[in-house]
Scaffold this active site. Structure first.
Site, short mmCIF file in Angstrom:
data_model
loop_
_atom_site.label_atom_id
_atom_site.label_comp_id
_atom_site.label_asym_id
_atom_site.label_seq_id
_atom_site.Cartn_x
_atom_site.Cartn_y
_atom_site.Cartn_z
N ASP A 117 -32.16 -16.27 77.96
CA ASP A 117 -33.04 -17.38 77.56
C ASP A 117 -33.83 -16.95 76.33
O ASP A 117 -34.21 -15.78 76.22
CB ASP A 117 -34.01 -17.73 78.69
CG ASP A 117 -33.32 -18.42 79.87
OD1 ASP A 117 -32.30 -19.09 79.65
OD2 ASP A 117 -33.83 -18.29 81.00
N ASP A 131 -29.20 -25.06 78.77
CA ASP A 131 -30.23 -25.80 79.51
C ASP A 131 -30.47 -27.16 78.87
O ASP A 131 -30.63 -28.16 79.57
CB ASP A 131 -31.54 -25.01 79.55
CG ASP A 131 -31.43 -23.72 80.34
OD1 ASP A 131 -30.63 -23.67 81.29
OD2 ASP A 131 -32.13 -22.76 79.99
#
Length: 170
Positions: A117, A131
């Site tokens: 991330d 995402d």
């Protein structure tokens, strides 16, 4: 339309993996890049869990769920003739597939891999391209369902007509 779903999924997967590769090379020294002040920044994290690092001790379960999602979306996508549904399912398939690859092949090991991330939304959530694709794809699915738009849109050119369209009228 199945080809469109697969193409969209492939674009999401490649985009996500390339941006993760960039993030690991450019942000691995721990520095943060501000895009919009503190509202949007780039910083590298490795997430063993789901959103907000929930369930970080059950990484293998997320690998199983991601695999199930990839299979389920692929099965449904084979019936799609609607362009909006192809877009939505392509985004969801791409996001789920790239998360599955992270879970299977990233450190610390098979089916325990951590998701990379790097997009920090004001410290509230740190995510990635997959995402974004998942959120947009699921949002489009919800909108299509709410509007009653079926998976199978108007017959495409060259598709077989239904029995009702073929049967002669008296």
């Amino acid at each position: 339309m199945f080809r469109a779903v697969v193409l969209i999924a492939a674009v999401v997967l490649v985009s996500d993996q390339l941006t993760k590769y960039w993030a690991e090379s450019a942000l691995s020294d721990g520095h943060t890049v501000s895009i919009v002040g503190d509202l949007l920044q780039l910083r590298l994290l490795y997430n063993p869990g789901a959103a907000f690092s929930i369930g970080s001790e059950y990484t293998w379960i997320f690998a199983v769920f991601a695999a199930a999602a990839v299979v389920a979306v692929t099965v449904v996508a084979r019936r799609v003739t609607s362009r909006p549904w192809a877009l939505a399912l392509g985004l969801v398939l791409g996001g789920a597939a790239t998360h599955l690859l992270d879970r299977l092949f990233r450190e610390p090991g098979f089916a325990r891999g951590h998701v990379v991330d790097f997009i920090d939304y004001a410290g509230f959530f740190v995510g990635n391209v997959a995402d974004i694709a998942l959120v947009v794809g699921v949002g489009v699915v919800m909108l299509l369902n709410a509007r009653g738009i079926p998976l199978r849109g108007p017959a495409a050119a060259g598709e077989a007509r239904t029995a009702e369209q073929v049967s002669p009228s008296s």
